[in-house]
Enzyme design. Structure first.
Site, PDB file in Angstrom:
ATOM      1  N   ASN A 144       8.570  -3.197   1.731  1.00  0.00           N
ATOM      2  CA  ASN A 144       9.379  -2.343   0.847  1.00  0.00           C
ATOM      3  C   ASN A 144       8.771  -0.954   0.666  1.00  0.00           C
ATOM      4  OD1 ASN A 144       7.310  -3.519  -0.622  1.00  0.00           O
ATOM      5  ND2 ASN A 144       8.455  -3.623  -2.527  1.00  0.00           N
ATOM      6  N   HIS A 166       1.382   1.424  -9.206  1.00  0.00           N
ATOM      7  CA  HIS A 166       2.262   2.538  -9.583  1.00  0.00           C
ATOM      8  C   HIS A 166       1.380   3.572 -10.277  1.00  0.00           C
ATOM      9  CE1 HIS A 166       5.836   0.151  -8.731  1.00  0.00           C
ATOM     10  NE2 HIS A 166       5.291  -0.842  -9.408  1.00  0.00           N
ATOM     11  N   ASP A 214      -1.006  -9.481  -4.179  1.00  0.00           N
ATOM     12  CA  ASP A 214       0.253  -8.789  -4.476  1.00  0.00           C
ATOM     13  C   ASP A 214      -0.050  -7.425  -5.107  1.00  0.00           C
ATOM     14  OD1 ASP A 214       2.921  -8.167  -4.684  1.00  0.00           O
ATOM     15  OD2 ASP A 214       3.395  -9.655  -6.217  1.00  0.00           O
ATOM     16  N   PHE A 228       0.817  -1.216   0.000  1.00  0.00           N
ATOM     17  CA  PHE A 228       0.000   0.000   0.000  1.00  0.00           C
ATOM     18  C   PHE A 228       0.854   1.272   0.000  1.00  0.00           C
ATOM     19  CE2 PHE A 228      -4.277  -1.927   1.692  1.00  0.00           C
ATOM     20  CZ  PHE A 228      -4.468  -2.524   0.460  1.00  0.00           C
TER      21      PHE A 228
HETATM   22 ZN   LIG Z   1       4.790  -8.413  -3.483  1.00  0.00          ZN
END
Ligand SMILES: [Zn+2]
Length: 427
Positions: A89, A299, A295, A58
Protein backbone atom coordinates in the site's frame (compact mmCIF):
# COMPACT_ATOMS: atom_id res chain seq x y z
CA UNK A 1 37.58 -18.71 4.59
CA UNK A 2 36.78 -14.97 4.59
CA UNK A 3 35.73 -14.64 8.21
CA UNK A 4 35.20 -16.58 11.41
CA UNK A 5 32.85 -15.45 14.16
CA UNK A 6 33.49 -16.99 17.57
CA UNK A 7 31.12 -16.90 20.52
CA UNK A 8 28.25 -18.66 22.26
CA UNK A 9 26.12 -19.46 19.24
CA UNK A 10 22.56 -20.69 19.07
CA UNK A 11 22.72 -23.87 17.00
CA UNK A 12 19.99 -26.50 16.71
CA UNK A 13 18.18 -25.16 19.76
CA UNK A 14 21.22 -24.98 22.06
CA UNK A 15 23.96 -22.52 22.91
CA UNK A 16 27.48 -23.77 22.24
CA UNK A 17 30.90 -22.14 22.07
CA UNK A 18 32.06 -22.39 18.49
CA UNK A 19 33.52 -20.70 15.42
CA UNK A 20 31.24 -19.91 12.53
CA UNK A 21 33.05 -19.82 9.20
CA UNK A 22 31.79 -17.43 6.53
CA UNK A 23 32.58 -17.64 2.83
CA UNK A 24 31.06 -15.37 0.19
CA UNK A 25 28.30 -14.29 2.52
CA UNK A 26 27.23 -17.76 3.55
CA UNK A 27 27.94 -19.92 6.58
CA UNK A 28 30.48 -22.47 5.35
CA UNK A 29 31.42 -24.27 8.57
CA UNK A 30 30.59 -24.55 12.26
CA UNK A 31 33.50 -25.91 14.26
CA UNK A 32 34.90 -25.86 17.78
CA UNK A 33 38.08 -24.17 16.53
CA UNK A 34 38.82 -22.55 13.19
CA UNK A 35 40.35 -19.36 11.84
CA UNK A 36 39.44 -17.33 8.79
CA UNK A 37 41.29 -14.44 7.10
CA UNK A 38 39.60 -12.32 9.72
CA UNK A 39 38.70 -13.74 13.15
CA UNK A 40 36.24 -12.04 15.48
CA UNK A 41 36.09 -13.43 19.01
CA UNK A 42 33.01 -12.32 20.94
CA UNK A 43 33.84 -14.35 24.04
CA UNK A 44 30.73 -15.26 25.96
CA UNK A 45 28.41 -12.95 24.07
CA UNK A 46 25.49 -14.56 22.30
CA UNK A 47 25.63 -15.20 18.57
CA UNK A 48 22.10 -15.45 17.19
CA UNK A 49 20.55 -15.51 13.73
CA UNK A 50 19.39 -12.04 12.70
CA UNK A 51 15.65 -11.50 12.68
CA UNK A 52 13.35 -11.35 9.66
CA UNK A 53 10.33 -9.07 9.57
CA UNK A 54 7.70 -10.32 7.11
CA UNK A 55 5.48 -7.26 7.59
CA UNK A 56 6.65 -3.66 7.23
CA UNK A 57 5.28 -0.51 5.61
CA UNK A 58 8.32 1.61 4.73
CA UNK A 59 6.13 4.09 2.78
CA UNK A 60 8.43 4.15 -0.24
CA UNK A 61 7.59 5.24 -2.88
CA UNK A 62 4.99 7.92 -2.41
CA UNK A 63 4.81 8.73 1.31
CA UNK A 64 8.44 9.37 2.12
CA UNK A 65 7.59 12.14 4.59
CA UNK A 66 6.44 9.30 6.92
CA UNK A 67 9.40 6.98 6.24
CA UNK A 68 11.59 6.03 3.32
CA UNK A 69 13.40 2.80 2.63
CA UNK A 70 16.72 4.10 3.92
CA UNK A 71 15.35 5.19 7.32
CA UNK A 72 13.09 2.15 7.61
CA UNK A 73 15.85 -0.31 6.75
CA UNK A 74 18.28 1.53 9.04
CA UNK A 75 15.78 1.10 11.89
CA UNK A 76 15.53 -2.59 10.99
CA UNK A 77 19.33 -2.98 11.03
CA UNK A 78 19.74 -1.37 14.47
CA UNK A 79 16.95 -3.64 15.71
CA UNK A 80 18.77 -6.79 14.58
CA UNK A 81 16.58 -7.43 11.52
CA UNK A 82 18.54 -8.41 8.40
CA UNK A 83 15.64 -8.78 5.99
CA UNK A 84 12.27 -7.04 5.68
CA UNK A 85 9.24 -7.61 3.48
CA UNK A 86 7.42 -4.50 2.35
CA UNK A 87 3.67 -4.24 1.96
CA UNK A 88 2.00 -3.00 -1.24
CA UNK A 89 0.00 0.00 0.00
CA UNK A 90 2.59 2.49 -1.19
CA UNK A 91 1.95 5.09 -3.93
CA UNK A 92 1.58 3.93 -6.64
CA UNK A 93 0.17 0.73 -5.14
CA UNK A 94 2.12 -2.43 -5.89
CA UNK A 95 -0.51 -4.17 -7.99
CA UNK A 96 1.14 -4.72 -11.38
CA UNK A 97 4.44 -5.94 -12.75
CA UNK A 98 5.72 -2.54 -13.83
CA UNK A 99 5.15 -0.88 -10.46
CA UNK A 100 6.63 -3.92 -8.72
CA UNK A 101 9.79 -3.86 -10.87
CA UNK A 102 10.22 -0.12 -10.42
CA UNK A 103 9.76 -0.46 -6.67
CA UNK A 104 12.41 -3.19 -6.43
CA UNK A 105 14.91 -0.96 -8.28
CA UNK A 106 14.10 2.07 -6.09
CA UNK A 107 14.41 0.13 -2.84
CA UNK A 108 17.62 -1.55 -3.99
CA UNK A 109 19.29 1.87 -4.09
CA UNK A 110 18.24 2.71 -0.55
CA UNK A 111 18.16 -0.38 1.61
CA UNK A 112 20.68 -1.18 4.35
CA UNK A 113 19.25 -4.70 4.74
CA UNK A 114 17.94 -7.35 2.38
CA UNK A 115 14.32 -7.03 1.38
CA UNK A 116 11.34 -8.57 -0.34
CA UNK A 117 8.31 -6.88 -1.89
CA UNK A 118 4.73 -8.09 -1.87
CA UNK A 119 2.12 -7.45 -4.51
CA UNK A 120 -1.52 -6.82 -3.65
CA UNK A 121 -4.37 -8.92 -5.01
CA UNK A 122 -7.44 -6.79 -5.56
CA UNK A 123 -10.80 -7.45 -7.23
CA UNK A 124 -9.35 -6.16 -10.51
CA UNK A 125 -5.97 -7.93 -10.93
CA UNK A 126 -6.74 -11.54 -9.96
CA UNK A 127 -5.98 -12.87 -13.45
CA UNK A 128 -2.51 -11.30 -13.40
CA UNK A 129 -1.33 -13.07 -10.26
CA UNK A 130 0.46 -15.78 -12.26
CA UNK A 131 2.61 -13.18 -14.03
CA UNK A 132 3.21 -11.01 -10.98
CA UNK A 133 3.95 -14.13 -8.91
CA UNK A 134 7.11 -14.77 -10.94
CA UNK A 135 8.66 -11.66 -9.39
CA UNK A 136 6.97 -10.69 -6.13
CA UNK A 137 7.92 -12.17 -2.76
CA UNK A 138 4.31 -12.99 -1.97
CA UNK A 139 0.81 -11.58 -2.12
CA UNK A 140 -1.12 -9.41 0.30
CA UNK A 141 -4.87 -9.47 0.60
CA UNK A 142 -6.91 -6.93 2.54
CA UNK A 143 -10.29 -8.42 3.42
CA UNK A 144 -11.26 -5.27 5.28
CA UNK A 145 -10.34 -1.71 4.48
CA UNK A 146 -7.44 -0.10 6.31
CA UNK A 147 -5.27 2.97 5.69
CA UNK A 148 -4.64 3.31 1.92
CA UNK A 149 -5.43 -0.36 1.34
CA UNK A 150 -7.11 -2.18 -1.51
CA UNK A 151 -9.79 -4.47 -0.29
CA UNK A 152 -10.72 -7.82 -1.88
CA UNK A 153 -14.30 -9.14 -1.78
CA UNK A 154 -14.68 -12.37 0.17
CA UNK A 155 -16.56 -13.87 -2.79
CA UNK A 156 -13.30 -13.65 -4.80
CA UNK A 157 -11.16 -15.39 -2.18
CA UNK A 158 -11.43 -18.90 -3.62
CA UNK A 159 -10.52 -17.71 -7.11
CA UNK A 160 -7.48 -15.88 -5.74
CA UNK A 161 -6.27 -18.97 -3.87
CA UNK A 162 -6.64 -21.02 -7.04
CA UNK A 163 -4.63 -18.49 -9.07
CA UNK A 164 -1.92 -18.10 -6.46
CA UNK A 165 -1.52 -21.84 -5.99
CA UNK A 166 0.56 -22.18 -9.17
CA UNK A 167 2.99 -19.38 -8.17
CA UNK A 168 4.31 -21.11 -5.03
CA UNK A 169 4.36 -17.73 -3.29
CA UNK A 170 2.79 -17.15 0.13
CA UNK A 171 -0.42 -15.19 0.60
CA UNK A 172 -0.58 -12.86 3.60
CA UNK A 173 -4.00 -11.73 4.69
CA UNK A 174 -5.36 -8.85 6.73
CA UNK A 175 -8.26 -10.75 8.25
CA UNK A 176 -11.08 -8.36 9.12
CA UNK A 177 -14.39 -8.81 7.30
CA UNK A 178 -15.44 -5.68 5.40
CA UNK A 179 -19.22 -6.11 5.80
CA UNK A 180 -18.80 -6.71 9.51
CA UNK A 181 -16.69 -3.54 9.81
CA UNK A 182 -19.36 -1.61 7.88
CA UNK A 183 -22.02 -2.85 10.27
CA UNK A 184 -20.16 -1.65 13.36
CA UNK A 185 -18.89 1.63 11.97
CA UNK A 186 -19.39 4.51 14.39
CA UNK A 187 -18.02 7.91 15.22
CA UNK A 188 -14.73 7.39 17.02
CA UNK A 189 -13.32 9.63 19.74
CA UNK A 190 -10.92 7.22 21.44
CA UNK A 191 -9.41 3.72 21.42
CA UNK A 192 -12.49 2.12 23.00
CA UNK A 193 -14.65 3.48 20.17
CA UNK A 194 -12.11 2.20 17.66
CA UNK A 195 -12.23 -1.25 19.25
CA UNK A 196 -16.03 -1.23 19.22
CA UNK A 197 -16.09 -0.30 15.57
CA UNK A 198 -13.76 -3.20 14.70
CA UNK A 199 -14.90 -5.98 17.07
CA UNK A 200 -13.34 -9.46 17.29
CA UNK A 201 -16.27 -10.98 15.42
CA UNK A 202 -15.00 -9.27 12.23
CA UNK A 203 -11.65 -11.06 12.59
CA UNK A 204 -13.42 -14.29 13.41
CA UNK A 205 -15.67 -14.03 10.33
CA UNK A 206 -12.69 -13.36 8.04
CA UNK A 207 -10.64 -16.26 9.42
CA UNK A 208 -13.62 -18.59 9.03
CA UNK A 209 -13.94 -17.55 5.37
CA UNK A 210 -10.20 -17.99 4.76
CA UNK A 211 -10.20 -21.50 6.22
CA UNK A 212 -13.30 -22.41 4.20
CA UNK A 213 -12.03 -20.97 0.89
CA UNK A 214 -8.53 -22.40 1.16
CA UNK A 215 -9.52 -26.06 1.38
CA UNK A 216 -7.31 -28.25 -0.84
CA UNK A 217 -5.03 -25.30 -1.58
CA UNK A 218 -1.31 -25.98 -1.13
CA UNK A 219 0.03 -22.42 -1.04
CA UNK A 220 1.22 -21.02 2.23
CA UNK A 221 -1.51 -18.87 3.72
CA UNK A 222 -0.57 -16.49 6.49
CA UNK A 223 -2.99 -14.70 8.78
CA UNK A 224 -1.32 -11.39 9.64
CA UNK A 225 -1.44 -9.69 13.03
CA UNK A 226 -3.83 -11.97 14.88
CA UNK A 227 -5.49 -9.83 17.55
CA UNK A 228 -8.32 -11.68 19.30
CA UNK A 229 -8.73 -14.73 21.51
CA UNK A 230 -11.63 -15.81 19.26
CA UNK A 231 -9.39 -15.71 16.20
CA UNK A 232 -6.78 -17.79 17.99
CA UNK A 233 -9.38 -20.37 18.95
CA UNK A 234 -10.51 -20.75 15.33
CA UNK A 235 -6.95 -21.41 14.23
CA UNK A 236 -6.38 -24.20 16.76
CA UNK A 237 -7.01 -26.91 14.16
CA UNK A 238 -5.63 -25.10 11.15
CA UNK A 239 -4.16 -27.06 8.24
CA UNK A 240 -0.38 -27.21 7.95
CA UNK A 241 -0.11 -24.62 5.19
CA UNK A 242 -1.88 -21.96 7.28
CA UNK A 243 0.29 -19.90 9.63
CA UNK A 244 -0.42 -16.95 11.87
CA UNK A 245 1.60 -14.00 13.07
CA UNK A 246 1.27 -11.48 15.83
CA UNK A 247 2.62 -7.99 16.41
CA UNK A 248 4.50 -6.78 19.50
CA UNK A 249 1.75 -4.20 20.09
CA UNK A 250 -1.04 -6.79 20.19
CA UNK A 251 1.09 -8.91 22.54
CA UNK A 252 2.16 -6.12 24.87
CA UNK A 253 -0.50 -3.40 24.76
CA UNK A 254 -4.23 -3.46 25.36
CA UNK A 255 -6.89 -0.79 25.01
CA UNK A 256 -6.38 1.65 27.89
CA UNK A 257 -7.16 5.25 28.71
CA UNK A 258 -3.58 5.92 29.77
CA UNK A 259 -2.19 5.45 26.26
CA UNK A 260 -1.64 9.04 25.24
CA UNK A 261 -2.29 10.68 22.90
CA UNK A 262 -4.92 8.06 22.03
CA UNK A 263 -4.83 8.85 18.30
CA UNK A 264 -1.21 7.61 18.03
CA UNK A 265 -2.26 4.13 19.16
CA UNK A 266 -4.96 3.79 16.53
CA UNK A 267 -4.15 0.63 14.58
CA UNK A 268 -5.91 -2.06 12.55
CA UNK A 269 -6.80 -4.56 13.84
CA UNK A 270 -7.30 -2.51 17.01
CA UNK A 271 -5.66 -2.96 20.40
CA UNK A 272 -8.10 -5.19 22.27
CA UNK A 273 -8.77 -6.14 25.89
CA UNK A 274 -6.18 -7.37 28.38
CA UNK A 275 -8.01 -10.73 28.25
CA UNK A 276 -7.25 -11.04 24.51
CA UNK A 277 -3.70 -9.88 25.09
CA UNK A 278 -3.05 -12.51 27.76
CA UNK A 279 -4.50 -15.37 25.69
CA UNK A 280 -2.42 -14.30 22.69
CA UNK A 281 0.73 -13.99 24.79
CA UNK A 282 0.22 -17.51 26.06
CA UNK A 283 -0.35 -18.67 22.47
CA UNK A 284 2.97 -17.11 21.51
CA UNK A 285 4.82 -18.66 24.46
CA UNK A 286 3.37 -22.11 23.98
CA UNK A 287 4.35 -22.35 20.32
CA UNK A 288 0.92 -21.97 18.85
CA UNK A 289 1.66 -18.69 17.08
CA UNK A 290 4.20 -19.11 14.28
CA UNK A 291 5.89 -15.74 14.14
CA UNK A 292 6.22 -12.14 15.20
CA UNK A 293 5.75 -9.41 12.61
CA UNK A 294 6.16 -5.74 13.47
CA UNK A 295 3.57 -4.31 11.04
CA UNK A 296 5.80 -1.23 11.26
CA UNK A 297 3.45 1.45 9.88
CA UNK A 298 4.75 4.91 10.75
CA UNK A 299 3.00 8.24 10.31
CA UNK A 300 4.36 11.71 11.02
CA UNK A 301 3.42 13.23 14.38
CA UNK A 302 1.55 16.02 12.56
CA UNK A 303 -0.65 13.38 10.96
CA UNK A 304 -1.17 11.37 14.15
CA UNK A 305 -1.69 14.13 16.72
CA UNK A 306 -5.10 15.22 15.44
CA UNK A 307 -8.73 14.48 16.35
CA UNK A 308 -9.04 10.75 16.91
CA UNK A 309 -11.49 10.24 14.06
CA UNK A 310 -9.15 11.91 11.55
CA UNK A 311 -5.97 10.08 12.56
CA UNK A 312 -4.52 7.39 10.28
CA UNK A 313 -4.00 3.85 11.62
CA UNK A 314 -0.60 2.26 12.19
CA UNK A 315 2.22 2.02 14.74
CA UNK A 316 6.01 1.93 14.32
CA UNK A 317 7.90 -1.11 15.65
CA UNK A 318 10.55 -2.68 13.39
CA UNK A 319 13.49 -1.46 15.49
CA UNK A 320 12.10 -2.40 18.90
CA UNK A 321 10.62 -5.87 18.20
CA UNK A 322 13.70 -8.08 18.60
CA UNK A 323 15.22 -5.97 21.45
CA UNK A 324 11.97 -6.10 23.50
CA UNK A 325 11.78 -9.88 23.18
CA UNK A 326 15.51 -10.37 23.76
CA UNK A 327 14.99 -8.67 27.12
CA UNK A 328 12.02 -10.96 27.83
CA UNK A 329 14.10 -14.01 26.92
CA UNK A 330 16.79 -12.84 29.35
CA UNK A 331 14.09 -12.54 32.03
CA UNK A 332 12.88 -16.04 31.07
CA UNK A 333 9.43 -14.79 30.12
CA UNK A 334 9.94 -16.83 26.98
CA UNK A 335 12.68 -19.28 26.02
CA UNK A 336 15.46 -18.44 23.55
CA UNK A 337 14.18 -21.34 21.50
CA UNK A 338 10.76 -19.68 21.14
CA UNK A 339 12.35 -16.31 20.49
CA UNK A 340 14.45 -17.62 17.59
CA UNK A 341 11.54 -19.62 16.29
CA UNK A 342 9.15 -16.64 16.09
CA UNK A 343 11.59 -13.94 14.91
CA UNK A 344 13.99 -15.95 12.73
CA UNK A 345 12.98 -19.48 11.73
CA UNK A 346 9.19 -19.08 11.34
CA UNK A 347 9.43 -15.97 9.13
CA UNK A 348 12.23 -17.50 6.96
CA UNK A 349 10.10 -20.55 6.36
CA UNK A 350 7.04 -18.53 5.34
CA UNK A 351 8.88 -16.47 2.73
CA UNK A 352 11.24 -19.26 1.70
CA UNK A 353 14.65 -17.62 2.13
CA UNK A 354 17.98 -19.17 3.25
CA UNK A 355 18.20 -17.09 6.43
CA UNK A 356 16.97 -17.30 10.03
CA UNK A 357 19.26 -20.10 11.23
CA UNK A 358 22.91 -20.60 12.04
CA UNK A 359 23.48 -23.55 9.77
CA UNK A 360 25.93 -24.41 6.99
CA UNK A 361 24.62 -23.09 3.69
CA UNK A 362 22.48 -20.32 5.15
CA UNK A 363 23.24 -16.62 4.67
CA UNK A 364 25.58 -15.34 7.39
CA UNK A 365 22.93 -13.02 8.85
CA UNK A 366 24.01 -12.88 12.45
CA UNK A 367 23.63 -10.65 15.49
CA UNK A 368 25.81 -10.38 18.57
CA UNK A 369 24.05 -9.81 21.87
CA UNK A 370 25.49 -8.85 25.23
CA UNK A 371 22.77 -9.71 27.74
CA UNK A 372 24.20 -7.17 30.17
CA UNK A 373 23.33 -4.37 27.73
CA UNK A 374 19.87 -3.67 29.15
CA UNK A 375 18.51 -0.25 28.32
CA UNK A 376 15.28 1.73 28.20
CA UNK A 377 13.86 2.42 24.75
CA UNK A 378 14.14 6.13 23.91
CA UNK A 379 12.61 7.34 20.68
CA UNK A 380 15.39 9.93 20.37
CA UNK A 381 17.79 7.08 19.61
CA UNK A 382 15.56 5.23 17.16
CA UNK A 383 15.94 5.63 13.40
CA UNK A 384 12.40 5.75 12.02
CA UNK A 385 11.30 9.13 10.65
CA UNK A 386 8.14 9.05 12.76
CA UNK A 387 9.90 10.17 15.93
CA UNK A 388 8.06 8.21 18.58
CA UNK A 389 7.64 4.66 19.91
CA UNK A 390 4.69 2.98 21.59
CA UNK A 391 7.33 1.29 23.78
CA UNK A 392 9.06 4.40 25.11
CA UNK A 393 10.89 3.55 28.36
CA UNK A 394 10.27 -0.20 28.03
CA UNK A 395 13.30 -2.37 28.81
CA UNK A 396 15.15 -3.84 25.85
CA UNK A 397 18.46 -5.31 24.72
CA UNK A 398 19.75 -4.10 21.36
CA UNK A 399 22.35 -6.16 19.47
CA UNK A 400 25.86 -4.69 19.45
CA UNK A 401 26.84 -6.15 16.05
CA UNK A 402 24.75 -7.02 13.02
CA UNK A 403 26.04 -8.99 10.04
CA UNK A 404 24.15 -9.32 6.77
CA UNK A 405 25.58 -11.92 4.36
CA UNK A 406 28.79 -11.83 6.39
CA UNK A 407 29.20 -8.05 6.13
CA UNK A 408 29.29 -6.05 9.36
CA UNK A 409 26.63 -3.40 9.00
CA UNK A 410 26.54 -2.49 12.71
CA UNK A 411 29.62 -2.64 14.93
CA UNK A 412 29.56 -1.63 18.60
CA UNK A 413 26.22 0.07 17.97
CA UNK A 414 27.74 2.19 15.17
CA UNK A 415 26.64 2.05 11.56
CA UNK A 416 29.15 0.57 9.12
CA UNK A 417 26.70 -0.47 6.42
CA UNK A 418 25.66 1.58 3.45
CA UNK A 419 22.51 2.23 1.46
CA UNK A 420 22.17 -0.02 -1.56
CA UNK A 421 23.94 -2.89 0.23
CA UNK A 422 20.54 -4.49 0.80
CA UNK A 423 19.51 -6.93 -1.91
CA UNK A 424 16.15 -8.03 -3.21
CA UNK A 425 15.78 -11.64 -2.04
CA UNK A 426 13.72 -12.77 -5.03
CA UNK A 427 14.65 -13.28 -8.66
ZN1 LIG B 1 0.25 -3.99 7.79
Amino acid sequence: MDLTIEGKAFINGLFEKCCIGVDQGRISSIKKISKGDEHLDFGNKLILPAGIDVHVHFRDPGMTHKEDFSTGSLAAAFGGISCVFDMPNTIPRTIDLQVLSDKIITLGKKSYVDFGVYSCVTNSNIKNTGKIGKKCSGFKIYMGSSTNSLQLDTSNLREVFNEVDSTEKPVLIHAEDEQCLEKHKKKERNLVDHLQSRPSECEEKAIRDILESSRNINSKIHICHLSSSEGLKLLKNRPENVSCGITPHHLLLSVKKNLKPQSRYKVNPPLRTSFDREILFEGMRSGFIDMLESDHAPHSLEESDVDFGDAPSGLPGVETMFPLFLYMAKKRILSFQRLISIICEGPAELVGIPKGKIEVGKDADIIVVNLKNECKIKSDYLHSKCGWSPFEDWSAIFPTHVFVRGERIIEENELLGSQSFGRFVGK
